[in-house]
Each structure stands twice: as structure tokens, then as C-alpha cells.
Write a protein that holds these residues in place. Sequence first.
Motif, PDB file in Angstrom:
ATOM      1  N   PHE A   1      51.594  73.721  58.592  1.00  0.00           N
ATOM      2  CA  PHE A   1      51.421  73.519  57.155  1.00  0.00           C
ATOM      3  C   PHE A   1      52.681  73.985  56.432  1.00  0.00           C
ATOM      4  CE2 PHE A   1      47.129  74.179  58.791  1.00  0.00           C
ATOM      5  CZ  PHE A   1      46.360  73.273  58.070  1.00  0.00           C
ATOM      6  N   GLY A   2      53.003  73.341  55.309  1.00  0.00           N
ATOM      7  CA  GLY A   2      54.144  73.856  54.538  1.00  0.00           C
ATOM      8  C   GLY A   2      54.491  72.978  53.363  1.00  0.00           C
ATOM      9  N   THR A   3      55.466  73.460  52.589  1.00  0.00           N
ATOM     10  CA  THR A   3      55.924  72.714  51.409  1.00  0.00           C
ATOM     11  C   THR A   3      57.100  71.816  51.798  1.00  0.00           C
ATOM     12  OG1 THR A   3      55.293  74.600  50.044  1.00  0.00           O
ATOM     13  CG2 THR A   3      56.733  72.968  49.030  1.00  0.00           C
TER      14      THR A   3
ATOM     15  N   LEU B   1      62.129  74.846  63.168  1.00  0.00           N
ATOM     16  CA  LEU B   1      60.706  75.156  63.352  1.00  0.00           C
ATOM     17  C   LEU B   1      59.967  73.942  63.930  1.00  0.00           C
ATOM     18  CD1 LEU B   1      58.254  77.258  62.232  1.00  0.00           C
ATOM     19  CD2 LEU B   1      57.889  75.279  60.781  1.00  0.00           C
TER      20      LEU B   1
ATOM     21  N   ASP C   1      60.229  71.716  50.890  1.00  0.00           N
ATOM     22  CA  ASP C   1      61.029  71.218  49.769  1.00  0.00           C
ATOM     23  C   ASP C   1      62.502  71.371  50.145  1.00  0.00           C
ATOM     24  OD1 ASP C   1      61.530  70.246  47.226  1.00  0.00           O
ATOM     25  OD2 ASP C   1      61.275  72.196  46.242  1.00  0.00           O
TER      26      ASP C   1
ATOM     27  N   THR D   1      64.285  77.471  51.091  1.00  0.00           N
ATOM     28  CA  THR D   1      64.280  76.627  49.894  1.00  0.00           C
ATOM     29  C   THR D   1      64.655  77.477  48.681  1.00  0.00           C
ATOM     30  OG1 THR D   1      62.560  75.231  50.862  1.00  0.00           O
ATOM     31  CG2 THR D   1      62.847  75.120  48.468  1.00  0.00           C
ATOM     32  N   SER D   2      64.104  78.679  48.612  1.00  0.00           N
ATOM     33  CA  SER D   2      64.398  79.544  47.451  1.00  0.00           C
ATOM     34  C   SER D   2      65.884  79.833  47.345  1.00  0.00           C
ATOM     35  CB  SER D   2      63.661  80.880  47.561  1.00  0.00           C
ATOM     36  OG  SER D   2      62.305  80.642  47.730  1.00  0.00           O
TER      37      SER D   2
ATOM     38  N   ASP E   1      59.394  82.801  65.093  1.00  0.00           N
ATOM     39  CA  ASP E   1      60.475  83.455  64.337  1.00  0.00           C
ATOM     40  C   ASP E   1      61.148  82.470  63.384  1.00  0.00           C
ATOM     41  OD1 ASP E   1      60.027  85.820  65.562  1.00  0.00           O
ATOM     42  OD2 ASP E   1      61.682  85.634  67.003  1.00  0.00           O
ATOM     43  N   ARG E   2      61.340  82.902  62.148  1.00  0.00           N
ATOM     44  CA  ARG E   2      62.054  82.067  61.175  1.00  0.00           C
ATOM     45  C   ARG E   2      63.538  82.033  61.500  1.00  0.00           C
ATOM     46  NH1 ARG E   2      60.263  81.272  55.674  1.00  0.00           N
ATOM     47  NH2 ARG E   2      62.311  81.692  54.795  1.00  0.00           N
ATOM     48  N   THR E   3      64.205  80.984  61.062  1.00  0.00           N
ATOM     49  CA  THR E   3      65.658  80.946  61.148  1.00  0.00           C
ATOM     50  C   THR E   3      66.201  81.824  60.026  1.00  0.00           C
ATOM     51  OG1 THR E   3      65.581  78.691  61.977  1.00  0.00           O
ATOM     52  CG2 THR E   3      67.673  79.418  60.998  1.00  0.00           C
TER      53      THR E   3
ATOM     54  N   MET F   1      53.030  78.463  62.684  1.00  0.00           N
ATOM     55  CA  MET F   1      53.661  78.730  61.383  1.00  0.00           C
ATOM     56  C   MET F   1      54.843  79.672  61.585  1.00  0.00           C
ATOM     57  SD  MET F   1      51.786  77.138  59.065  1.00  0.00           S
ATOM     58  CE  MET F   1      52.534  77.827  57.611  1.00  0.00           C
ATOM     59  N   GLY F   2      55.776  79.638  60.638  1.00  0.00           N
ATOM     60  CA  GLY F   2      56.893  80.574  60.689  1.00  0.00           C
ATOM     61  C   GLY F   2      56.405  82.006  60.501  1.00  0.00           C
ATOM     62  N   SER F   3      57.238  82.947  60.943  1.00  0.00           N
ATOM     63  CA  SER F   3      56.802  84.347  60.993  1.00  0.00           C
ATOM     64  C   SER F   3      56.572  84.977  59.623  1.00  0.00           C
ATOM     65  CB  SER F   3      57.823  85.174  61.783  1.00  0.00           C
ATOM     66  OG  SER F   3      59.119  84.907  61.299  1.00  0.00           O
ATOM     67  N   ASP F   4      57.031  84.315  58.550  1.00  0.00           N
ATOM     68  CA  ASP F   4      56.699  84.854  57.220  1.00  0.00           C
ATOM     69  C   ASP F   4      55.203  84.718  56.937  1.00  0.00           C
ATOM     70  OD1 ASP F   4      57.557  82.108  57.306  1.00  0.00           O
ATOM     71  OD2 ASP F   4      57.512  82.010  55.121  1.00  0.00           O
ATOM     72  N   TRP F   5      54.514  83.928  57.752  1.00  0.00           N
ATOM     73  CA  TRP F   5      53.067  83.754  57.600  1.00  0.00           C
ATOM     74  C   TRP F   5      52.274  84.605  58.584  1.00  0.00           C
ATOM     75  CZ3 TRP F   5      51.332  81.475  53.419  1.00  0.00           C
ATOM     76  CH2 TRP F   5      52.210  80.643  52.717  1.00  0.00           C
TER      77      TRP F   5
ATOM     78  N   HIS G   1      65.580  71.625  55.215  1.00  0.00           N
ATOM     79  CA  HIS G   1      66.783  72.332  55.669  1.00  0.00           C
ATOM     80  C   HIS G   1      66.679  72.705  57.153  1.00  0.00           C
ATOM     81  CE1 HIS G   1      64.580  76.114  55.461  1.00  0.00           C
ATOM     82  NE2 HIS G   1      64.276  75.905  54.181  1.00  0.00           N
TER      83      HIS G   1
HETATM   84  N1  CTP Z   1      60.742  78.250  57.936  1.00  0.00           N
HETATM   85  C1  CTP Z   1      61.493  78.723  59.028  1.00  0.00           C
HETATM   86  N2  CTP Z   1      62.768  79.207  58.831  1.00  0.00           N
HETATM   87  C2  CTP Z   1      63.301  79.224  57.596  1.00  0.00           C
HETATM   88  C3  CTP Z   1      62.571  78.745  56.477  1.00  0.00           C
HETATM   89  C4  CTP Z   1      61.284  78.253  56.693  1.00  0.00           C
HETATM   90  O1  CTP Z   1      61.020  78.713  60.176  1.00  0.00           O
HETATM   91  N3  CTP Z   1      64.531  79.713  57.432  1.00  0.00           N
HETATM   92  C5  CTP Z   1      59.389  77.790  58.147  1.00  0.00           C
HETATM   93  C6  CTP Z   1      58.363  78.607  57.355  1.00  0.00           C
HETATM   94  O2  CTP Z   1      58.102  79.813  58.040  1.00  0.00           O
HETATM   95  C7  CTP Z   1      57.188  77.673  57.288  1.00  0.00           C
HETATM   96  C8  CTP Z   1      57.853  76.289  57.239  1.00  0.00           C
HETATM   97  O3  CTP Z   1      59.224  76.482  57.643  1.00  0.00           O
HETATM   98  O4  CTP Z   1      56.374  77.779  58.455  1.00  0.00           O
HETATM   99  C9  CTP Z   1      57.813  75.689  55.862  1.00  0.00           C
HETATM  100  O5  CTP Z   1      58.401  76.641  55.005  1.00  0.00           O
HETATM  101  P1  CTP Z   1      58.540  76.511  53.455  1.00  0.00           P
HETATM  102  O6  CTP Z   1      57.829  77.642  52.790  1.00  0.00           O
HETATM  103  O7  CTP Z   1      58.275  75.151  53.004  1.00  0.00           O
HETATM  104  O8  CTP Z   1      60.149  76.742  53.333  1.00  0.00           O
HETATM  105  P2  CTP Z   1      60.987  78.002  52.882  1.00  0.00           P
HETATM  106  O9  CTP Z   1      62.422  77.649  53.066  1.00  0.00           O
HETATM  107  O10 CTP Z   1      60.472  79.241  53.550  1.00  0.00           O
HETATM  108  O11 CTP Z   1      60.678  78.037  51.322  1.00  0.00           O
HETATM  109  P3  CTP Z   1      60.617  79.261  50.314  1.00  0.00           P
HETATM  110  O12 CTP Z   1      62.003  79.764  50.119  1.00  0.00           O
HETATM  111  O13 CTP Z   1      60.058  78.631  49.057  1.00  0.00           O
HETATM  112  O14 CTP Z   1      59.684  80.263  50.945  1.00  0.00           O
END
Ligand code: CTP
Length: 135
Positions: free
Chosen positions: A3-5, A16, A7, A126-127, A119-121, A98-102, A10
Motif C-alpha cells: 500500500f502507498g501514495t 521497494l 507521489d 516524496t517529502s 528497510d527503506r532506501t 511495507m517499508g520500515s517506516d510502517w 522515486h
Molecule cells: N519507501 C522506501 N524508501 C524510501 C521511501 C519510501 O522503501 N526512501 C517506501 C515506503 O516505506 C512505503 C512506500 O515506499 O512502503 C510508499 O511510500 P510513500 O509514503 O508513498 O513515499 P515516501 O517517499 O515515504 O513519502 P513521504 O515523504 O510523504 O513519507
Amino acid sequence: MTFGTFDLLHIGHLRLLARIASWSRHLVVAVSADQLVMHGGKRAPIQGHEERAAAIRRLPMVNEVIVVHGPMDGVGRVKVVARKIELVRECRIDCVAMGSDWQGEYEFLRPYCEVRYIDRTPGISTSALRGSGVS
Ligand code: CTP
């Protein structure tokens, strides 16, 4: 399923999805509709959900993209959780990743499927892209 946004697609998103695809037979990406992203006062995505979904649909490692509009009668957390459970059951999903922020946030799905956190990259989000003046 993930699941995710997604936006401003990248490299963090791409890595992921590639990672999940490497162990999936059929990768379904559930993209949150704009109304769902904005609930709880979050700002609107730069790209609308049709555009976000269309970008992901073009990725070779993704088999299916659905836009999650959330429940018709509101988007409180309980309702969003119920909608995600419904989707996992409807689509017969056996793993949600899901990415580790979740981390810990998707435990409610454990009665229905496997749940993994990846693990997230580092260094990209997006922010951060929005913060650096992308519009
Ligand atoms: N994700 C990731 N590595 C990143 C950024 C996102 O693995 N550097 C993963 C998130 O953990 C999530 C999925 O990509 O499972 C979708 O993330 P999303 O929230 O849409 O992107 P973010 O770049 O994390 O956006 P924001 O800055 O708004 O949190």
C-alpha cells in the motif's frame, strides 16, 4: 501486495517494489486515492491518484495496480483498517510488504496474510523532493 501514495515516483519506491517483486508471483500495488491521503489533515499529493497509478502500472515488476478509495462513508482509522482487510481478502493476498517506516502498523493484517517490513532506501522521500522545490 503493498500500500502507498507513491507521489513523485522515486528510487526508494522503485527499490521497494523490485524487492517485493523478487519474491512475489503477482505483485498488486494498492495506491491511496487523494481523499484517503488527505484524511487527517495531510497535504494533497502533487500527482493525483490516476497519474500516480498510471506511473506504477508502467513498471515491469508490477502486475496489478488498484486505487484504494477508502470507505464511502468516511475515512476514520477503523474504517481504513477494515477496508484494507477487505482488500486482502477479496484479492486473496498471501503477503503484504511495507517499508520500515510502517514497522508495526500493519499487524492488524496478520490474521489474514503474512506481513513483512522492508528497510527503506535512505536519503530519499516524496517529502524531501517536495521540500526541495519540486512542483
Ligand atoms: N519507501 C522506501 N524508501 C524510501 C521511501 C519510501 O522503501 N526512501 C517506501 C515506503 O516505506 C512505503 C512506500 O515506499 O512502503 C510508499 O511510500 P510513500 O509514503 O508513498 O513515499 P515516501 O517517499 O515515504 O513519502 P513521504 O515523504 O510523504 O513519507
